[in-house]
Write an enzyme that holds these catalytic residues in place. Structure first.
Site, PDB file in Angstrom:
ATOM      1  N   CYS A  66       0.741  -1.241  -0.213  1.00 51.74           N
ATOM      2  CA  CYS A  66       0.091  -0.132  -0.059  1.00 51.74           C
ATOM      3  C   CYS A  66       0.726   1.181   0.095  1.00 51.74           C
ATOM      4  O   CYS A  66       1.801   1.444   0.678  1.00 51.74           O
ATOM      5  CB  CYS A  66      -0.637   0.129   1.374  1.00 51.74           C
ATOM      6  SG  CYS A  66      -2.039   1.542   1.217  1.00 51.74           S
ATOM      7  N   CYS A  70      -0.415   5.356   6.740  1.00 54.14           N
ATOM      8  CA  CYS A  70      -1.199   5.041   8.070  1.00 54.14           C
ATOM      9  C   CYS A  70      -0.364   4.284   9.175  1.00 54.14           C
ATOM     10  O   CYS A  70       0.075   3.233   8.918  1.00 54.14           O
ATOM     11  CB  CYS A  70      -2.413   4.168   7.880  1.00 54.14           C
ATOM     12  SG  CYS A  70      -3.300   4.859   6.572  1.00 54.14           S
ATOM     13  N   CYS A  73      -0.840   0.542  10.557  1.00 47.35           N
ATOM     14  CA  CYS A  73      -1.280  -0.666   9.580  1.00 47.35           C
ATOM     15  C   CYS A  73       0.120  -1.243   9.025  1.00 47.35           C
ATOM     16  O   CYS A  73       1.161  -0.430   8.719  1.00 47.35           O
ATOM     17  CB  CYS A  73      -1.800   0.159   8.185  1.00 47.35           C
ATOM     18  SG  CYS A  73      -2.555  -1.083   7.117  1.00 47.35           S
ATOM     19  N   CYS A 110     -17.276  -9.488   4.068  1.00 48.21           N
ATOM     20  CA  CYS A 110     -16.331  -8.231   3.898  1.00 48.21           C
ATOM     21  C   CYS A 110     -15.143  -8.326   2.882  1.00 48.21           C
ATOM     22  O   CYS A 110     -14.285  -9.320   3.233  1.00 48.21           O
ATOM     23  CB  CYS A 110     -15.798  -7.563   5.335  1.00 48.21           C
ATOM     24  SG  CYS A 110     -17.199  -7.234   6.350  1.00 48.21           S
ATOM     25  N   CYS A 143     -20.007  -6.498   2.100  1.00 51.63           N
ATOM     26  CA  CYS A 143     -19.593  -5.248   2.274  1.00 51.63           C
ATOM     27  C   CYS A 143     -18.306  -5.073   1.713  1.00 51.63           C
ATOM     28  O   CYS A 143     -17.312  -5.846   1.752  1.00 51.63           O
ATOM     29  CB  CYS A 143     -19.397  -5.015   3.729  1.00 51.63           C
ATOM     30  SG  CYS A 143     -18.923  -3.481   4.267  1.00 51.63           S
ATOM     31  N   CYS A 203     -20.722   1.842   6.645  1.00 50.70           N
ATOM     32  CA  CYS A 203     -20.050   1.119   7.595  1.00 50.70           C
ATOM     33  C   CYS A 203     -18.702   1.942   7.922  1.00 50.70           C
ATOM     34  O   CYS A 203     -17.969   2.117   6.927  1.00 50.70           O
ATOM     35  CB  CYS A 203     -19.686  -0.228   7.088  1.00 50.70           C
ATOM     36  SG  CYS A 203     -18.583  -1.204   8.443  1.00 50.70           S
ATOM     37  N   ARG A 273     -19.780  -3.438  16.060  1.00 54.34           N
ATOM     38  CA  ARG A 273     -19.100  -4.602  15.805  1.00 54.34           C
ATOM     39  C   ARG A 273     -17.768  -4.546  16.696  1.00 54.34           C
ATOM     40  O   ARG A 273     -16.840  -3.773  16.696  1.00 54.34           O
ATOM     41  CB  ARG A 273     -18.616  -4.780  14.320  1.00 54.34           C
ATOM     42  CG  ARG A 273     -18.187  -6.230  13.732  1.00 54.34           C
ATOM     43  CD  ARG A 273     -17.891  -6.148  12.418  1.00 54.34           C
ATOM     44  NE  ARG A 273     -19.277  -5.637  11.578  1.00 54.34           N
ATOM     45  CZ  ARG A 273     -19.189  -4.961  10.397  1.00 54.34           C
ATOM     46  NH1 ARG A 273     -17.965  -4.713   9.813  1.00 54.34           N
ATOM     47  NH2 ARG A 273     -20.363  -4.802   9.803  1.00 54.34           N
TER      48      ARG A 273
END
Length: 359
Positions: A66, A70, A73, A110, A143, A203, A273
């Site tokens: 990626c 962040c 992560c 998901c 999702c 979400c 959740r």
């Protein structure tokens, strides 16, 4: 403390949101009041969701590589975390994985891909994957979580059958720049709004344990309520070696339970959740979390292993809860009808008690 908790329970039963000061007081409650906090949150949870627990299953379509930075992560730019990295799964491979989750009791799948956001070609690829999953599983909820969306992409995902879109705010607007510099908090808000406007269920959640203050946690919870997210995943930081937050160990099981209760008081009638890091930080107190949350992930997460699925099912049954069946709507009836602004207006009028929860 008793007066506060009684007031919060009463507000939650009406579908009303805790104030900022009330939410802060929950996070700062003493250990001797912890079970009272959990019990008050449990009243609100049962009002809207009974004793049902929705199971979700994660399929990681693309891992690592990626370009975003962040801090939390393991897939970030420059990460030295020892994770599996691979490019896109084929549609049939993803459908195989999804089918296994559904057989284990999952009601929502998901599909997640690392990266800043999808290209139009990626959206086409994911659309084929969603269609394959739907066909294989008989129409399980799907999702998508693909990062920041460009104009028109949300509509294409919805047309392919995506029921929901996940993009977490993660932390407060005031401190977002401390954990990421390659995109903004406003970028994330915009993506959630695009998904909602395209007809997908929004979400969006948070990550606790990154060194944030009580105020940060409350502010992001209130922002998620204002954003009108239908589903709010609460993640607890997994401090991966090789990431900037590797040394952040700020949570205890008691702290995690207070955070979950606070989110329930702020978001009384939405799907809360229990997500990544629950096994690491809640440990033996995981069953108590079910009195605040009404949803959890079954099995593994993106780049870390979760509790065995059988253990999750046993935990749910042992705690006196039941797995939500495919024929039951998760959300209360008033969240399934009308435009988002109409749902907000209902809550602000305090008329939630007139709207029965789905059975």
């Amino acid at each position: 403390m008793d007066d506060l908790l009684n007031a919060l329970a009463d507000k939650g039963l009406r579908g009303e949101t805790a104030t900022r000061d009330e939410a802060l007081a929950v996070l700062r409650s003493p250990d001797e009041a912890l079970l009272d906090v959990v019990a008050a949150a449990g009243k609100v949870r049962r009002r809207w969701f009974g004793r049902r627990v929705k199971l979700n299953y994660l399929v990681n379509l693309k891992s690592g590589l990626c370009p975003e930075d962040c801090s939390y992560c393991s897939q970030r730019l420059g990460s030295e975390a020892g994770i599996l990295k691979y490019s896109w799964l084929k549609a049939e491979e993803a459908a195989d994985a999804a089918e296994a989750g559904v057989k284990g009791g999952a009601k929502r799948v998901c599909v997640v891909a690392s990266g800043r956001g999808p290209s139009d070609r990626d959206v086409e690829r994911v659309s084929r994957t969603i269609e394959a999953i739907k066909e294989r599983t008989g129409g399980v909820e799907v999702c998508a979580c693909l990062g920041l969306l460009s104009p028109g992409q949300a509509e294409r995902l919805r047309a392919a059958g995506a029921d929901a879109y996940n993009h977490n705010l993660n932390t407060s607007e005031a401190t977002y720049g401390d954990i990421c510099t390659t995109h903004t908090y406003e970028d994330r808000v915009s993506t959630v709004q695009q998904a909602r406007d395209a007809g997908m269920s929004p979400c969006s959640g948070l990550i606790a344990g990154m060194g944030e203050t009580d105020e940060d946690l409350v502010d992001v919870a209130l922002a998620l309520r204002e954003l009108d997210a239908d589903s709010v995943p609460v993640n607890f930081l997994i401090p991966f070696e090789g990431t900037p937050l590797a040394g952040e160990w700020n949570l205890t099981p008691r702290r995690a339970l207070r955070i979950l209760a606070m989110v329930r008081f702020v978001c009384p009638d939405v799907e809360v959740r229990l997500a990544g890091g629950r096994e690491l930080h809640l440990r033996s107190l995981q069953p108590l979390a079910l009195h605040s949350v009404n949803s959890l992930f079954l099995g593994d997460y993106l780049t870390s292993e979760g509790q065995a699925g059988r253990a999750d099912l046993d935990m749910i049954a042992d705690a006196g809860f039941e797995v939500e069946g495919p024929g039951t709507s998760t959300l209360p009836a008033h969240r399934l009808s009308g435009e988002p602004h109409e749902r907000v207006a209902v809550r602000r009028r305090g008329t939630g008690t007139e709207l029965p929860p789905n059975a």
